[in-house]
Each structure stands twice: as structure tokens, then as C-alpha cells.
Design a protein around this motif. Structure first.
Motif, PDB file in Angstrom:
ATOM      1  N   SER A  44       5.970   8.530   5.838  1.00 54.65           N
ATOM      2  CA  SER A  44       6.440   8.397   7.229  1.00 54.65           C
ATOM      3  C   SER A  44       5.513   7.499   8.043  1.00 54.65           C
ATOM      4  N   VAL A  45       4.214   7.651   7.854  1.00 52.66           N
ATOM      5  CA  VAL A  45       3.254   6.782   8.549  1.00 52.66           C
ATOM      6  C   VAL A  45       3.433   5.342   8.077  1.00 52.66           C
ATOM      7  N   GLY A  46       3.582   5.153   6.770  1.00 56.60           N
ATOM      8  CA  GLY A  46       3.823   3.807   6.232  1.00 56.60           C
ATOM      9  C   GLY A  46       5.079   3.197   6.824  1.00 56.60           C
ATOM     10  N   ASN A  47       6.117   4.009   6.970  1.00 51.95           N
ATOM     11  CA  ASN A  47       7.367   3.519   7.569  1.00 51.95           C
ATOM     12  C   ASN A  47       7.145   3.055   9.008  1.00 51.95           C
ATOM     13  N   ARG A  48       6.401   3.832   9.782  1.00 47.55           N
ATOM     14  CA  ARG A  48       6.127   3.435  11.173  1.00 47.55           C
ATOM     15  C   ARG A  48       5.315   2.147  11.231  1.00 47.55           C
ATOM     16  N   PHE A  49       4.315   2.034  10.359  1.00 44.20           N
ATOM     17  CA  PHE A  49       3.510   0.814  10.333  1.00 44.20           C
ATOM     18  C   PHE A  49       4.370  -0.399  10.011  1.00 44.20           C
ATOM     19  N   VAL A  50       5.192  -0.271   8.974  1.00 45.65           N
ATOM     20  CA  VAL A  50       6.029  -1.409   8.578  1.00 45.65           C
ATOM     21  C   VAL A  50       6.981  -1.778   9.715  1.00 45.65           C
ATOM     22  N   VAL A  82      12.899  15.950   2.469  1.00 44.51           N
ATOM     23  CA  VAL A  82      11.593  15.634   1.883  1.00 44.51           C
ATOM     24  C   VAL A  82      10.660  15.201   3.007  1.00 44.51           C
ATOM     25  N   HIS A  83       9.495  15.829   3.081  1.00 42.09           N
ATOM     26  CA  HIS A  83       8.519  15.520   4.126  1.00 42.09           C
ATOM     27  C   HIS A  83       7.230  15.050   3.473  1.00 42.09           C
ATOM     28  N   VAL A  84       6.996  13.750   3.538  1.00 40.50           N
ATOM     29  CA  VAL A  84       5.764  13.173   3.007  1.00 40.50           C
ATOM     30  C   VAL A  84       5.138  12.349   4.131  1.00 40.50           C
ATOM     31  N   PRO A  85       4.158  12.929   4.826  1.00 39.06           N
ATOM     32  CA  PRO A  85       3.576  12.242   5.987  1.00 39.06           C
ATOM     33  C   PRO A  85       3.067  10.837   5.675  1.00 39.06           C
ATOM     34  N   ARG A  86       2.497  10.626   4.500  1.00 42.00           N
ATOM     35  CA  ARG A  86       1.957   9.299   4.189  1.00 42.00           C
ATOM     36  C   ARG A  86       3.068   8.252   4.120  1.00 42.00           C
ATOM     37  N   HIS A 114       0.835  -1.202   0.000  1.00 46.09           N
ATOM     38  CA  HIS A 114       0.000   0.000   0.000  1.00 46.09           C
ATOM     39  C   HIS A 114       0.872   1.256   0.000  1.00 46.09           C
ATOM     40  N   THR A 115       1.910   1.270   0.836  1.00 49.15           N
ATOM     41  CA  THR A 115       2.813   2.421   0.875  1.00 49.15           C
ATOM     42  C   THR A 115       3.581   2.544  -0.436  1.00 49.15           C
ATOM     43  N   LEU A 116       4.013   1.421  -1.000  1.00 50.77           N
ATOM     44  CA  LEU A 116       4.704   1.467  -2.289  1.00 50.77           C
ATOM     45  C   LEU A 116       3.784   2.016  -3.374  1.00 50.77           C
TER      46      LEU A 116
END
Length: 187
Positions: free
Chosen positions: A167-173, A161-165, A91-93
Motif C-alpha cells: 500500500s505504501v509502495g502504491n502511494r509512492f508510485v 489482503v492487507h499488506v502495508p508495504r 523496489h515494491t515489485l
């Protein structure tokens, strides 16, 4: 009738006892425990209570599904975790690839994250195959998946580069990495 000082002292003692009473702390603890979903099985509880878990609430919520509840072995639950991890990473990809193909970004950092996420997905799927053959290797490999997320985070930071979506995906993974690590560690 009691003198006014006696009433004041009695009221002060009552308030002091009320403040130091364990009842408010117990009420806060009870409220907090109601916020967490109950574990769907003993296996889920075993994984989510493990020392490697950095976000118990995430773990319990992620594993409050029929597939996790139906798992009859740690191997089966670990496969559920790794499937959820790969799906979440995909999903993040998809978000990252959407940014690249739409022309919204030409940032090397975003392109680096795309490559890292491809490795994350490939690695989660590879670990599923290792579970039965070599649980120790699966344990190591699932932890190493976190390195790809670190690379993505570092690329974003160094490129400013700041892309919250993402960063959130990174935390989830990373939460899934620790869940997979805990589950394979218990095997």
C-alpha cells in the motif's frame, strides 16, 4: 491606582488582541515552511507547484537530489522523475516477488499486483523514450500508469489482503505518476 474592574478590562482586551493577532498564524506558517525542503531548482519548483501535484512535500523531497538539481531542462528533469519512479516501483515489485517466492502467500491479489508492477516499470521506461518524440503521448501514458496501481489496490481490496508495504509502495508510485504527469504537461 486603577480600580480592579479597569485592570480586568485591560487584561481582557490584551488577551483578545493576542488571540486574534496574526502573529501565531504567521509563526505556524513559518514553522510549516521550514518543514519543506527548499526546491533544488526553478524546474523543480515549477513541477512541485503544479496543479496535478497531490503531495508537494513528497515532490520536493523526492527531487532534492543532485540529479534533479543538475537538470537544465524540463525534459531532463522529467527523465529524473521517471527514473526515480521506475526504481521505486522496482523496489515494491521486489517486495511482492519476495513474498511470492518465499511461499508466504499464494494470494491471487498479490500475484495480480506483481503483474501490474511489471507493467508500471515497463511503462515508466517507455515514457522516457516518448519524451522527445511525442510529449503529448508521454503525458497521456504516464497518467495511465496510475491505472495499474488502481488495479493492484482493487485486487488487494477484493481479496481482503492487507499488506502495508504494498500500500505504501502504491502511494509512492502514484505520487511519481502525478509528478511525471505534471512535468510532461509543462513540456
Amino acid at each position: 491606582m486603577a480600580p480592579p474592574n479597569h485592570r480586568l478590562v485591560s487584561a481582557a482586551i490584551f488577551l483578545a488582541l493576542l488571540i486574534v493577532s496574526p502573529a501565531p498564524a504567521m509563526a505556524r506558517a513559518a514553522k510549516h515552511s521550514r518543514l519543506l525542503p527548499p526546491p533544488s531548482s526553478k524546474l523543480v519548483e515549477q513541477v512541485c507547484n503544479g496543479s496535478a501535484i497531490t503531495n508537494r512535500r513528497f515532490c520536493l523531497k523526492a527531487l532534492s537530489n543532485p540529479e534533479a538539481a543538475a537538470a537544465t531542462s524540463l525534459n531532463g528533469l522529467t527523465k529524473v522523475i521517471l527514473h526515480l519512479a521506475a526504481t521505486n516501483a522496482q523496489h515494491t515489485l521486489d517486495i511482492i516477488n519476495g513474498m511470492i517466492t518465499s511461499g508466504k502467500t499464494t494470494s491471487p491479489a498479490i500475484k495480480s499486483c506483481a503483474g501490474n508492477y511489471q507493467e508500471v516499470i515497463r511503462s515508466f521506461r517507455m515514457v522516457v523514450g516518448e519524451l522527445t518524440e511525442d510529449p503529448m503521448t508521454a503525458n497521456y501514458d504516464v497518467k495511465v500508469v496510475g491505472d495499474f496501481i488502481d488495479y493492484c489496490e482493487k485486487a488487494l481490496a477484493s481479496g481482503n489482503v492487507h499488506v502495508p508495504r504494498i500500500s505504501v509502495g502504491n502511494r509512492f508510485v502514484m505520487n511519481y505518476v502525478w509528478m511525471g504527469f505534471q512535468a510532461t504537461n509543462n513540456m
